[in-house]
Structure formats: structure tokens, C-alpha cells
Design a protein around this motif. Structure first.
Motif, PDB file in Angstrom:
ATOM      1  N   THR A 149       0.841  -1.206   0.000  1.00 31.40           N
ATOM      2  CA  THR A 149       0.000   0.000   0.000  1.00 31.40           C
ATOM      3  C   THR A 149       0.869   1.246   0.000  1.00 31.40           C
ATOM      4  O   THR A 149       0.621   2.196  -0.753  1.00 31.40           O
ATOM      5  CB  THR A 149      -0.923   0.015   1.239  1.00 31.40           C
ATOM      6  OG1 THR A 149      -1.857  -1.054   1.140  1.00 31.40           O
ATOM      7  CG2 THR A 149      -1.676   1.336   1.339  1.00 31.40           C
TER       8      THR A 149
ATOM      9  N   ALA B  20       2.125   1.798  -3.340  1.00 31.30           N
ATOM     10  CA  ALA B  20       1.089   2.057  -4.347  1.00 31.30           C
ATOM     11  C   ALA B  20       0.533   3.471  -4.281  1.00 31.30           C
ATOM     12  O   ALA B  20       0.170   4.041  -5.310  1.00 31.30           O
ATOM     13  CB  ALA B  20      -0.049   1.049  -4.184  1.00 31.30           C
TER      14      ALA B  20
ATOM     15  N   LEU C 241      -0.994   5.963  -7.255  1.00 36.56           N
ATOM     16  CA  LEU C 241      -2.424   6.252  -7.359  1.00 36.56           C
ATOM     17  C   LEU C 241      -2.669   7.758  -7.398  1.00 36.56           C
ATOM     18  O   LEU C 241      -3.477   8.251  -8.187  1.00 36.56           O
ATOM     19  CB  LEU C 241      -3.164   5.631  -6.167  1.00 36.56           C
ATOM     20  CG  LEU C 241      -3.217   4.101  -6.133  1.00 36.56           C
ATOM     21  CD1 LEU C 241      -3.746   3.610  -4.790  1.00 36.56           C
ATOM     22  CD2 LEU C 241      -4.098   3.572  -7.268  1.00 36.56           C
TER      23      LEU C 241
ATOM     24  N   THR D   2      -5.482  -0.050 -11.824  1.00 39.79           N
ATOM     25  CA  THR D   2      -5.189  -0.705 -10.552  1.00 39.79           C
ATOM     26  C   THR D   2      -3.685  -0.942 -10.446  1.00 39.79           C
ATOM     27  O   THR D   2      -3.051  -1.360 -11.408  1.00 39.79           O
ATOM     28  CB  THR D   2      -5.930  -2.057 -10.459  1.00 39.79           C
ATOM     29  OG1 THR D   2      -7.339  -1.815 -10.493  1.00 39.79           O
ATOM     30  CG2 THR D   2      -5.561  -2.799  -9.177  1.00 39.79           C
ATOM     31  N   VAL D   3      -3.119  -0.639  -9.289  1.00 45.20           N
ATOM     32  CA  VAL D   3      -1.687  -0.859  -9.078  1.00 45.20           C
ATOM     33  C   VAL D   3      -1.453  -2.335  -8.783  1.00 45.20           C
ATOM     34  O   VAL D   3      -2.076  -2.899  -7.870  1.00 45.20           O
ATOM     35  CB  VAL D   3      -1.156   0.006  -7.916  1.00 45.20           C
ATOM     36  CG1 VAL D   3       0.313  -0.327  -7.639  1.00 45.20           C
ATOM     37  CG2 VAL D   3      -1.323   1.481  -8.230  1.00 45.20           C
TER      38      VAL D   3
ATOM     39  N   THR E 241      -4.334  -4.422  -5.286  1.00 38.12           N
ATOM     40  CA  THR E 241      -5.671  -4.347  -5.878  1.00 38.12           C
ATOM     41  C   THR E 241      -6.717  -3.887  -4.873  1.00 38.12           C
ATOM     42  O   THR E 241      -7.547  -3.021  -5.172  1.00 38.12           O
ATOM     43  CB  THR E 241      -6.082  -5.723  -6.438  1.00 38.12           C
ATOM     44  OG1 THR E 241      -5.101  -6.154  -7.388  1.00 38.12           O
ATOM     45  CG2 THR E 241      -7.438  -5.652  -7.108  1.00 38.12           C
TER      46      THR E 241
ATOM     47  N   THR F 141      -6.392  -2.166  -2.020  1.00 37.66           N
ATOM     48  CA  THR F 141      -6.205  -0.759  -1.667  1.00 37.66           C
ATOM     49  C   THR F 141      -6.630   0.154  -2.811  1.00 37.66           C
ATOM     50  O   THR F 141      -7.264   1.184  -2.600  1.00 37.66           O
ATOM     51  CB  THR F 141      -4.737  -0.485  -1.308  1.00 37.66           C
ATOM     52  OG1 THR F 141      -4.396  -1.220  -0.134  1.00 37.66           O
ATOM     53  CG2 THR F 141      -4.501   0.998  -1.044  1.00 37.66           C
ATOM     54  N   THR F 142      -6.282  -0.237  -4.044  1.00 37.49           N
ATOM     55  CA  THR F 142      -6.642   0.566  -5.211  1.00 37.49           C
ATOM     56  C   THR F 142      -8.149   0.735  -5.331  1.00 37.49           C
ATOM     57  O   THR F 142      -8.653   1.844  -5.567  1.00 37.49           O
ATOM     58  CB  THR F 142      -6.097  -0.071  -6.505  1.00 37.49           C
ATOM     59  OG1 THR F 142      -4.671  -0.160  -6.427  1.00 37.49           O
ATOM     60  CG2 THR F 142      -6.472   0.761  -7.713  1.00 37.49           C
ATOM     61  N   GLU F 143      -8.888  -0.356  -5.171  1.00 36.99           N
ATOM     62  CA  GLU F 143     -10.348  -0.284  -5.295  1.00 36.99           C
ATOM     63  C   GLU F 143     -10.955   0.593  -4.203  1.00 36.99           C
ATOM     64  O   GLU F 143     -11.874   1.371  -4.460  1.00 36.99           O
ATOM     65  CB  GLU F 143     -10.951  -1.700  -5.250  1.00 36.99           C
ATOM     66  CG  GLU F 143     -10.576  -2.576  -6.448  1.00 36.99           C
ATOM     67  CD  GLU F 143     -10.912  -1.919  -7.781  1.00 36.99           C
ATOM     68  OE1 GLU F 143     -12.015  -1.374  -7.912  1.00 36.99           O
ATOM     69  OE2 GLU F 143     -10.062  -1.971  -8.690  1.00 36.99           O
TER      70      GLU F 143
ATOM     71  N   TYR G  63      -9.383   3.028  -2.669  1.00 33.48           N
ATOM     72  CA  TYR G  63      -8.949   4.388  -2.996  1.00 33.48           C
ATOM     73  C   TYR G  63      -9.870   5.008  -4.040  1.00 33.48           C
ATOM     74  O   TYR G  63     -10.330   6.138  -3.891  1.00 33.48           O
ATOM     75  CB  TYR G  63      -7.509   4.335  -3.515  1.00 33.48           C
ATOM     76  CG  TYR G  63      -6.979   5.637  -4.073  1.00 33.48           C
ATOM     77  CD1 TYR G  63      -6.278   6.530  -3.269  1.00 33.48           C
ATOM     78  CD2 TYR G  63      -7.155   5.966  -5.418  1.00 33.48           C
ATOM     79  CE1 TYR G  63      -5.779   7.722  -3.791  1.00 33.48           C
ATOM     80  CE2 TYR G  63      -6.662   7.150  -5.940  1.00 33.48           C
ATOM     81  CZ  TYR G  63      -5.978   8.025  -5.131  1.00 33.48           C
ATOM     82  OH  TYR G  63      -5.487   9.207  -5.645  1.00 33.48           O
ATOM     83  N   LYS G  64     -10.150   4.263  -5.102  1.00 31.52           N
ATOM     84  CA  LYS G  64     -10.984   4.794  -6.186  1.00 31.52           C
ATOM     85  C   LYS G  64     -12.413   5.068  -5.715  1.00 31.52           C
ATOM     86  O   LYS G  64     -13.030   6.050  -6.134  1.00 31.52           O
ATOM     87  CB  LYS G  64     -10.978   3.825  -7.376  1.00 31.52           C
ATOM     88  CG  LYS G  64      -9.637   3.755  -8.088  1.00 31.52           C
ATOM     89  CD  LYS G  64      -9.752   3.131  -9.469  1.00 31.52           C
ATOM     90  CE  LYS G  64      -9.971   1.655  -9.417  1.00 31.52           C
ATOM     91  NZ  LYS G  64      -9.939   1.046 -10.786  1.00 31.52           N
TER      92      LYS G  64
END
Length: 237
Positions: free
Chosen positions: A88, A91, A95, A109-110, A114, A116-118, A120-121
Motif C-alpha cells: 500500500t 502504491a 495512485l 489498478t496498481v 488491488t 487498496t486501489t479499489e 482508494y478509487k
């Protein structure tokens, strides 16, 4: 004397209901406490607005972002909550850099982060939606956003030849501010690939080329800063 006793007893008994149903002063006072007033942005003629996204609970931990907007433009993203995990940590700068480039939550997605990316978005999109709702309610904010778009200028920095390969940046200015930075040329090296998002994030925060060198990518960092400074100078010319 004996006849007086029932009268006294009845008098006392008659007061009991009054004591029993007397309103509680503490309860009444508490129910009248006003809710705190919502915070308002500081005045000063700026269209800058800071919006907090929703807290997204993921398998790794909560994720929450705070976004700074200049009109409708995303100028900065800060993590308020994120999982305490090395992937994280690595990443997040990517992001943020992707967000500032895309100006939306429609980012890749980093790899290796995955979840954390979702999160975050999702939090980012919530902040974007809040800002859009606030902007639509304020005609002056919409006018400011239109003025910001009209003052956009794209400037390419010089190509800097380094030992690892050429480095060149392209800077998009929104008025006097650095709105985004894009790499036109960079060395094909894993350390450079990892360093670039950090360099861009630092640039957008510092709003200048006075940023730290990324450890392990000193040569790329120096080339990046030189090309960036050239773009800044060209903008002011």
C-alpha cells in the motif's frame, strides 16, 4: 389531635405525584443543545475546496482520501487512512500521480495492491461527487472553473541526456499552478518507473522543481528536475 393525623398524611400523599412527574432539568437541557454548524471554506477569493471522501472498509483496513479541488480540477490528494502494508505504501504515490494526470477516479489498478486501489478509487469518486454537487450549487464556482480551463497552458521541458537515457517532462499549467506533469521520455529502468510517480507527486505538492531526489534513482531525479525547471522557466518567459 388524632383527627389531624389523616389530614397531614393526605396532604403529604398529595405532593407525591408532583415530585414524581417533575420534568428532569438535565434531560430538557440536553435535548436543546444545537448541532455544530457546518464548516465553511475560508474566504479570500480562491475557488480551492477540500473534500473528504467516504471511508471504505477493505480486507486490509480502512481507506479514506482527502482531495483538494481548484474549481473542478484536482490539485492534490492526501491519504487520511490507509492499510499499514508495504504494498500500500508503495502504491499510494502511483495512485495519486495517476489521479492528478487523469483528473478522475478512472485510473489503473496498481499491481500487488488491488484491494487498496479499489478502496482508494471508491473514496476518491465519493469526493469528486461531493465537489460536483457543491460546485453546481455555486454559480461563482462554475465561472471560476471555466476561467481556469481557459488559462490552461502546456509546456515541454528540455530533453536532458543522462547516463541512463534521455529525460523529458511536459507540464500542464492551470493559470500559475502546475496542474499535471507527464513524462515524454524516461529511461527504461525499474527504478525509474518506480521513481516517476513520486517525483510527480512531489512536484504537484511543492509547485516547483525544488523537490527531493528519489533514493535509488538519483540520475533520473536530477534529469527530471532539470527538464521540469526548463518548463517552468519557459512558462514564465
Amino acid at each position: 389531635m388524632k383527627r389531624a393525623i389523616p389530614v397531614v398524611v393526605l396532604s403529604i400523599a398529595g405532593l407525591i405525584p408532583v415530585w414524581r412527574y417533575e420534568p428532569s432539568t438535565a434531560t430538557s437541557s440536553t435535548s436543546q443543545v444545537a448541532a455544530p454548524a457546518p464548516s465553511t471554506p475560508a474566504s479570500g477569493g480562491s475557488s480551492s475546496r477540500v473534500v473528504t471522501g467516504t471511508t471504505v472498509d477493505t480486507e486490509k483496513g480502512p481507506v479514506e482520501v482527502q482531495v483538494t479541488f481548484d474549481g473542478e480540477k484536482i490539485t492534490a490528494v492526501r491519504m487520511l487512512q490507509q492499510p499499514n502494508h508495504p504494498q500500500t505504501t508503495a502504491a499510494v504515490p502511483k495512485l495519486v500521480a495517476e489521479t492528478l494526470r487523469a483528473q478522475s477516479a478512472d485510473i489503473d489498478t496498481v499491481s500487488g495492491a488491488t484491494i487498496t486501489t479499489e478502496g482508494y478509487k471508491e473514496s476518491l469518486q465519493a469526493a469528486i461527487d461531493k465537489n460536483a454537487a457543491a460546485a453546481s450549487a455555486s454559480p461563482s464556482a462554475s465561472a471560476s472553473a471555466s476561467a481556469s480551463v481557459s488559462s490552461k497552458k502546456v509546456v515541454a521541458g528540455t530533453t536532458v541526456d543522462t547516463e541512463k537515457g534521455p529525460v523529458q517532462v511536459e507540464v500542464t499549467f492551470a493559470g500559475e499552478r502546475i496542474g499535471s506533469v507527464r513524462m515524454l521520455q524516461q529511461p527504461n529502468h525499474p527504478q525509474t518507473t518506480a521513481a516517476v510517480p513520486k517525483l510527480i507527486a512531489e512536484t504537484l505538492q511543492a509547485q516547483s522543481a525544488d523537490i527531493d531526489t528519489v533514493s535509488g534513482a538519483t540520475i533520473t531525479s536530477e534529469g527530471y528536475k532539470e527538464s521540469l525547471q526548463a518548463a517552468l522557466d519557459a512558462k514564465g518567459a
